[in-house]
Design a protein around this motif. Structure first.
Motif, PDB file in Angstrom:
ATOM      1  N   ARG A 168       0.591  -1.265   0.040  1.00  0.00           N
ATOM      2  CA  ARG A 168      -0.120  -0.035   0.091  1.00  0.00           C
ATOM      3  C   ARG A 168       0.835   1.245   0.042  1.00  0.00           C
ATOM      4  O   ARG A 168       0.504   2.298  -0.793  1.00  0.00           O
ATOM      5  CB  ARG A 168      -1.112  -0.053   1.066  1.00  0.00           C
ATOM      6  N   ASN A 172       0.654   4.121  -2.875  1.00  0.00           N
ATOM      7  CA  ASN A 172       0.242   5.344  -2.332  1.00  0.00           C
ATOM      8  C   ASN A 172       1.472   6.518  -3.012  1.00  0.00           C
ATOM      9  O   ASN A 172       1.039   7.544  -3.273  1.00  0.00           O
ATOM     10  CB  ASN A 172       0.113   5.566  -1.015  1.00  0.00           C
ATOM     11  N   ALA A 181      -4.188  -1.156  -9.176  1.00  0.00           N
ATOM     12  CA  ALA A 181      -3.860  -1.884  -7.675  1.00  0.00           C
ATOM     13  C   ALA A 181      -4.297  -3.486  -7.585  1.00  0.00           C
ATOM     14  O   ALA A 181      -3.478  -4.010  -7.131  1.00  0.00           O
ATOM     15  CB  ALA A 181      -4.359  -1.073  -6.331  1.00  0.00           C
ATOM     16  N   CYS A 185      -1.818  -6.559  -7.407  1.00  0.00           N
ATOM     17  CA  CYS A 185      -1.679  -7.868  -6.311  1.00  0.00           C
ATOM     18  C   CYS A 185      -1.894  -9.258  -7.023  1.00  0.00           C
ATOM     19  O   CYS A 185      -1.245 -10.118  -6.481  1.00  0.00           O
ATOM     20  CB  CYS A 185      -3.120  -7.517  -5.584  1.00  0.00           C
ATOM     21  N   TYR A 270      -5.965  -7.498   0.152  1.00  0.00           N
ATOM     22  CA  TYR A 270      -5.198  -6.233   0.100  1.00  0.00           C
ATOM     23  C   TYR A 270      -6.152  -5.032   0.536  1.00  0.00           C
ATOM     24  O   TYR A 270      -5.701  -4.253   1.058  1.00  0.00           O
ATOM     25  CB  TYR A 270      -4.823  -5.945  -1.397  1.00  0.00           C
ATOM     26  N   SER A 274      -5.475  -4.110   6.819  1.00  0.00           N
ATOM     27  CA  SER A 274      -4.800  -2.891   7.026  1.00  0.00           C
ATOM     28  C   SER A 274      -3.472  -3.213   7.666  1.00  0.00           C
ATOM     29  O   SER A 274      -2.944  -1.980   7.952  1.00  0.00           O
ATOM     30  CB  SER A 274      -5.839  -2.084   7.899  1.00  0.00           C
TER      31      SER A 274
END
Length: 388
Positions: A168, A172, A181, A185, A270, A274
């Protein structure tokens, strides 16, 4: 013409001996979770689809069987995972301020089997810890998950760790990756380096440093030394360093267990997980026995965003890889209504003995008992003796 006894594909009956062992596992594990302070909850099998899938991403939607509620006309879902339901209970019904520990056990149904050897109906058991954002909660959950499989008789379990925060943070940092994204993955999960190279050619706006970081992720798997390798080759981002610190803290806190790390294994979590995620593997099972991890914020859809971490496993799968369950010792008794016989039967059963009465003219077939003793009338009293 289809036979009436045929079941739908990937659904199966559980026969007596196996059903007994699964039930014993259920009782054993729920009792274990209670000793850690986890409270049992029992959400419904079916609920409105918009509540059932809140905050879970698209993967669970594909696994959920849907039907129309004949009372309201709204779409219902048969749960495919109990975790969102338990999160709803924590966030909306209990509404506690401090830490809440909840456990559960119940059937879930998948629209399609997860793999070639998977069933569509699972008996899911698990534990969730809400209200603490620190790694201490993850340590407790992983320790409890490992104790669960140990209690069941699983030997040499291995824990595989990952942290979606690493990927992540890379995504980002590069806006061009955000739109793809999910594709990233998938490529990482299969360690498809040529696919990542092709992605860079197709999207020239993606930074070369980002593509290098993604390629490096595909090689960051193995033992605990992966943490130092990751810190050396990945971008020096605060989120990467924080993720590695969390993984190291977990490993240091549980030195008696065997850990591996795979920073490219995104699975389907994903967009859902978190923080630290983990899977538990053991010889005798074709895929992960236990899956879990941190999923902060899922309760936001129910009015309260709470830190959360937990795990779940399928008791049917767990039982299937264990050695054959031993037969339970039982006592054979004659049929009769004589008060002395009835009293003897009650006394034996009150003491926890299994007593099987032979009905008149019938042979009693059993799959899970061994009738090694019998109740006989000797010298005017009912007594048990070994079957010769």
């Amino acid at each position: 013409m289809m036979s009436n006894w045929l079941l739908p594909e990937s659904l199966a009956d559980i026969l007596p001996a196996e059903a007994r062992r699964i039930e014993e596992l259920r009782r054993n594990l729920l009792d274990l979770y209670r000793t850690y302070g986890f409270e049992l909850v029992a959400p419904p099998l079916v609920e409105y689809i918009d509540s059932l899938l809140s905050g879970t991403g698209g993967d669970l939607n594909l696994r959920t069987c849907k039907l129309v509620d004949q009372l309201s006309g709204r779409t219902l879902g048969v749960r495919a995972d109990m975790t969102p339901q338990v999160s709803r209970i924590d966030a909306h019904l209990l509404n506690r301020e401090g830490v809440t520990r909840l456990c559960y056990c119940g059937s879930v149904l998948h629209a399609r089997p997860a793999g070639l050897l998977s069933d569509r109906e699972l008996l899911q058991i698990g534990a969730e810890l809400f209200g603490h954002a620190g790694v201490e909660a993850d340590i407790e959950i992983i320790h409890l998950a490992l104790e669960s499989v140990r209690r069941a008789g699983v030997k040499n379990a291995r824990v595989d760790l990952n942290h979606p925060g690493v990927l992540r943070s890379i995504v980002n940092e590069d806006p061009a990756l955000a739109a793809v994204a999910d594709e990233v993955c998938d490529l990482l999960s299969t360690k498809d380096v040529p696919g990542l190279v092709e992605l860079g050619k197709r999207l020239p706006e993606v930074r070369e440093s980002s593509l290098k970081a993604l390629r490096d992720l595909t090689s960051l798997y193995g033992g605990t030394e992966v943490i130092s390798r990751a810190l050396h080759v990945l971008p020096s981002l605060p989120a990467v360093q924080s993720a590695m610190a969390d993984l190291q803290a977990l490993i240091d806190a549980l030195p008696e267990f065997d850990f591996s790390i795979d920073l490219a294994d995104m699975g389907s979590g994903y967009g859902y997980h978190s923080g630290v995620v983990f899977s538990i593997y053991a010889e005798g099972w074709h895929d992960a026995l236990v899956k879990g991890g941190r999923y902060d914020g899922i309760g936001k859809a129910f009015g309260r965003s709470r830190p959360a971490t937990g795990f779940s496993l399928d008791l049917r799968k767990l039982s299937s890889g264990l050695p054959a369950a031993p037969l339970a010792r039982a006592i054979r008794a004659p049929w009769g209504t004589d008060p002395a016989l009835v009293q003897a039967l009650q006394a034996l059963r009150s003491a926890g003995e299994i007593v099987v009465q032979a009905l008149p003219g019938q042979v009693h077939d059993v799959d899970e008992f061994t009738l090694d003793r019998e109740l006989v009338l000797e010298n005017g009293t009912w007594q048990t003796r070994a079957v010769k």
